[in-house]
Design a protein around this motif. Structure first.
Motif, mmCIF file in Angstrom:
data_model
loop_
_atom_site.group_PDB
_atom_site.id
_atom_site.type_symbol
_atom_site.label_atom_id
_atom_site.label_comp_id
_atom_site.label_asym_id
_atom_site.label_seq_id
_atom_site.Cartn_x
_atom_site.Cartn_y
_atom_site.Cartn_z
ATOM 1 N N PRO A 233 1.091 -38.500 -14.696
ATOM 2 C CA PRO A 233 1.822 -38.496 -15.966
ATOM 3 C C PRO A 233 3.343 -38.495 -15.778
ATOM 4 N N THR A 234 3.810 -37.920 -14.674
ATOM 5 C CA THR A 234 5.244 -37.949 -14.403
ATOM 6 C C THR A 234 5.708 -39.379 -14.175
ATOM 7 N N LEU A 235 4.969 -40.126 -13.366
ATOM 8 C CA LEU A 235 5.319 -41.531 -13.119
ATOM 9 C C LEU A 235 5.150 -42.376 -14.376
ATOM 10 N N THR A 236 4.089 -42.126 -15.122
ATOM 11 C CA THR A 236 3.869 -42.869 -16.367
ATOM 12 C C THR A 236 5.005 -42.607 -17.345
ATOM 13 N N THR A 237 5.390 -41.352 -17.500
ATOM 14 C CA THR A 237 6.494 -40.997 -18.389
ATOM 15 C C THR A 237 7.794 -41.644 -17.921
ATOM 16 N N ALA A 238 8.040 -41.574 -16.617
ATOM 17 C CA ALA A 238 9.261 -42.185 -16.069
ATOM 18 C C ALA A 238 9.277 -43.693 -16.317
ATOM 19 N N CYS A 239 8.138 -44.342 -16.136
ATOM 20 C CA CYS A 239 8.062 -45.794 -16.372
ATOM 21 C C CYS A 239 8.253 -46.132 -17.847
ATOM 22 N N LEU A 240 7.591 -45.394 -18.726
ATOM 23 C CA LEU A 240 7.737 -45.641 -20.162
ATOM 24 C C LEU A 240 9.187 -45.453 -20.604
ATOM 25 N N LEU A 241 9.831 -44.397 -20.119
ATOM 26 C CA LEU A 241 11.232 -44.158 -20.478
ATOM 27 C C LEU A 241 12.148 -45.201 -19.860
ATOM 28 N N ALA A 242 11.856 -45.627 -18.640
ATOM 29 C CA ALA A 242 12.667 -46.673 -17.999
ATOM 30 C C ALA A 242 12.594 -47.971 -18.795
ATOM 31 N N VAL A 243 11.392 -48.340 -19.218
ATOM 32 C CA VAL A 243 11.235 -49.554 -20.031
ATOM 33 C C VAL A 243 11.967 -49.384 -21.364
ATOM 34 N N TYR A 244 11.784 -48.238 -21.999
ATOM 35 C CA TYR A 244 12.442 -47.970 -23.283
ATOM 36 C C TYR A 244 13.962 -48.109 -23.160
ATOM 37 N N PHE A 245 14.542 -47.519 -22.133
ATOM 38 C CA PHE A 245 15.997 -47.585 -21.980
ATOM 39 C C PHE A 245 16.484 -48.938 -21.476
ATOM 40 N N ALA A 246 15.615 -49.696 -20.813
ATOM 41 C CA ALA A 246 16.011 -51.010 -20.301
ATOM 42 C C ALA A 246 15.957 -52.097 -21.371
#
Length: 173
Positions: free
Chosen positions: A15-28
């Motif tokens: 979930p940490t990696l999933t959250t990081a990926c979702l937030l990275a996509v959101y901010f990108a």
């Protein structure tokens, strides 16, 4: 590493990696397009996909050797996706019609607003001004209640069934 530590490690890492990926996509993603009818359909489809994800996660929890850890993991992933979908919608809405909210929304501001609505804190520093923004915020409020009630119940029931399944599998009689 023992088996239980390995389960905990993966239950935290996924979930940490999933959250990081979702937030990275959101901010990108620039989120500078207009909020249109198509955006509303995409929002609805995203929430529908979240429902499918929750159903899939419930089945995975029941089959998991560690249903409690898997349920926590599912909840973390689902909450993040739910919040990112609404934050993106608010960002698009503000970029489409400046003044939709009481202040311009950056990605951070939209995520902050989404979390304050989700947590029912509602500091009041950012408020929806336009009718469409108020409607979307109301939809999120109802979604929050559904998410917390229904999704929580689904994941909790799945965890309970998984624990019961483990008990039956462990009982040789």
């Amino acid at each position: 590493m023992t088996r239980s530590r390995r389960f905990v490690f993966w239950a935290v890492l996924r979930p940490t990696l999933t959250t990081a990926c979702l937030l990275a996509v959101y901010f990108a993603v620039p989120l500078t397009r207009s909020f249109t009818g198509v955006t509303s359909v995409v929002l609805g489809c995203s929430l529908g996909a979240l429902g499918v994800l929750v159903g899939w996660q419930a089945k995975a929890i029941v089959r998991s050797p560690t249903p409690l850890l898997r349920a926590v993991e599912a909840l973390a992933t689902s909450v993040t996706l739910f919040l990112v979908v609404f934050a993106g919608s608010y960002c698009l809405m503000e970029n489409n019609a400046p003044g939709t909210f009481s202040e311009p929304l950056t990605h951070v501001d939209a995520l902050y607003f989404t979390v304050t609505v989700f947590s029912s804190v509602g500091f009041g520093d950012i408020v929806p001004r336009s009718q469409p923004a108020r409607i979307l915020t109301t939809v999120q409020m109802f979604g929050d209640l559904v998410f917390l009630g229904l999704v929580g119940k689904i994941l909790l029931d799945a965890m309970r069934r998984g624990v019961q399944r483990q008990g039956r599998d462990a009982d040789p009689t």
